[in-house]
Design an enzyme around this catalytic site. Sequence first.
Site, mmCIF file in Angstrom:
data_model
loop_
_atom_site.group_PDB
_atom_site.id
_atom_site.type_symbol
_atom_site.label_atom_id
_atom_site.label_comp_id
_atom_site.label_asym_id
_atom_site.label_seq_id
_atom_site.Cartn_x
_atom_site.Cartn_y
_atom_site.Cartn_z
ATOM 1 C CB THR A 137 2.771 -7.091 -5.515
ATOM 2 O OG1 THR A 137 3.458 -7.434 -6.681
ATOM 3 C CG2 THR A 137 1.529 -7.921 -5.455
ATOM 4 C CG ASP A 152 2.877 -0.094 -2.228
ATOM 5 O OD1 ASP A 152 2.876 -1.171 -2.846
ATOM 6 O OD2 ASP A 152 3.881 0.377 -1.652
ATOM 7 C CG ASP A 168 -0.359 -4.291 -8.308
ATOM 8 O OD1 ASP A 168 0.576 -3.554 -8.680
ATOM 9 O OD2 ASP A 168 -0.167 -5.371 -7.732
ATOM 10 C CB SER A 213 5.015 -3.405 -1.271
ATOM 11 O OG SER A 213 4.451 -3.240 -2.555
ATOM 12 C CB SER A 240 0.752 -1.614 -5.938
ATOM 13 O OG SER A 240 1.295 -2.320 -4.873
ATOM 14 N NE ARG A 299 3.528 1.112 -10.850
ATOM 15 C CZ ARG A 299 3.401 2.328 -10.303
ATOM 16 N NH1 ARG A 299 3.933 2.576 -9.137
ATOM 17 N NH2 ARG A 299 2.720 3.259 -10.925
ATOM 18 C CE LYS A 320 2.032 -7.297 -10.094
ATOM 19 N NZ LYS A 320 2.202 -6.262 -9.092
ATOM 20 N N GLY A 367 6.466 -10.761 -4.809
ATOM 21 C CA GLY A 367 7.857 -11.090 -4.553
ATOM 22 C C GLY A 367 8.622 -11.061 -5.858
#
Lengths: 273, 235
Positions: free
Chosen positions: A40, A205, A56, A168, A208, A58, A72, A86
């Site tokens: 995330t 990242d 995002d 993240s 994500s 994923r 999300k 999380g």
Amino acid sequence: MSKAAVDLPPKGGFSFDLCKRNDMLAKKGLTGPSFRKTGTTIVGLIFQDGVILGADTRATEGPIVCDKNCEKIHYMAPNIYCCGAGTAADTEAVTDMVSSQLQLHRYHTGRESRVITALTLLKKHLFSYQGYVSAALVLGGVDCTGPHLHTIYPHGSTDTLPFATMGSGSLAAMAMFESKYKEGLSRDEGIQLVVEAICSGIFNDLGSGSNVDVCVITKGHKEYLRNHLLPNPRTYINEKGYSFPKKTEVLMTKITPLKERVEIIETGDAMEE
Amino acid sequence: MGDSQYSFSLTTFSPSGKLVQIEHALTAVGSGQTSLGIKASNGVVIATEKKLPSILVDESSVQKIQCLTPNIGVVYSGMGPDFRVLVRKSRKQAEQYHRLYKEPIPVTQLVRETAAVMQEFTQSGGVRPFGVSLLVAGYDDNGPQLYQVDPSGSYFSWKASAMGKNVSNAKTFLEKRYTDDMELDDAVHTAILTLKEGFEGQISGKNIEIGIIGSDKKFRVLTPAEIDDYLAEVE
């Protein structure tokens, strides 16, 4: 005295019954199962007329992408939305539960829900579980007191900020915000900045990826732009399609009907009434 | 009456097979302000008198018709405080159903659960039955529906019903006026006329309350201005 028609889970905090067993298994070398996390990048910012949230899409299970287009940004109230990072199950369950509580509160008071109410209900719940409910949230909305943006950490602490990132990919996204954010952004500028921040998380990242969801909340109006940007289209699809050769050839077909193997013999007395 | 010896405890049957406390609860309902409901072909209307104990009471703060979910509303005859408790419980049950099944609660389910709560209070120790009868109006996948729930916990689906002080006159009036293919607006007019029958004093948008739900499945209480418009049409 009066039982609820629907059985609710037992009240109280975390049940520590199995912790000893888990410790024993871990000492013997058994690694626990991994769970679905939203790696995330989630962001929020306050602009001139309200709040813009971005995320995002994923969802990962360890190194595997288990959902390429998950949602999300969760609904809390008609004027409040919440992004969750999380453990996916934790963020969904906790936002669902608080959304339900806010609805009941709206019926009892006859008023629009306030962002601070959602914040307090969430942080109370997360604190009572001492961080075991792994939900890091970005909560934003517009109520009668104006636009509000908060971040909530799994242990129950909160921050109130004009722009915020979690997950993240939060460092990558925060880099974009810190360099480009200013007060009094217009709606388009705000959406542009949110999209840039999420894209920076998506591309830099591993946790994500995929698409960008945006939610714009203003006084009395909200716009949920699902898949506002799709920067990762699936390319290189073979247009001719795929055909696979037959694996085994049928040489001969023989059908044998099975006879009745069981004979029924009636003996003995009938069952007594 | 031999029954009076058995009227002290709720959980004891009288020799004639009645639970006397429930009979008394129905009497409490019967002395409450008149309320009624009419099911039209494309919606439901519920209405009630809103007679306040004194002209000094701020009538905008009193709301007798409440909504339980966005597509279900309820009105009562009898004791106001008991009604508030039931509304609170019903709202919670509807929300729990929604959390569990992720669909809005069907009207019959909510009525059944509310009736179950009312029945509990007729079979437990140390409590008394609720002194209200409810008229639940809703619109879901099965179309428009109207249910009446009594203090005993029994419920019935009605095409049109009335409760409270003027019940017999109101029901006779409704029987004469009701048609199966009535539309929502006609139903509102009929409801107003029925209330007018037994109304003491001048009827206006400030001393009656009307709630409607149409095919848009959104329950709402009419404003006093809208009620005055309907009253003008009826004249």
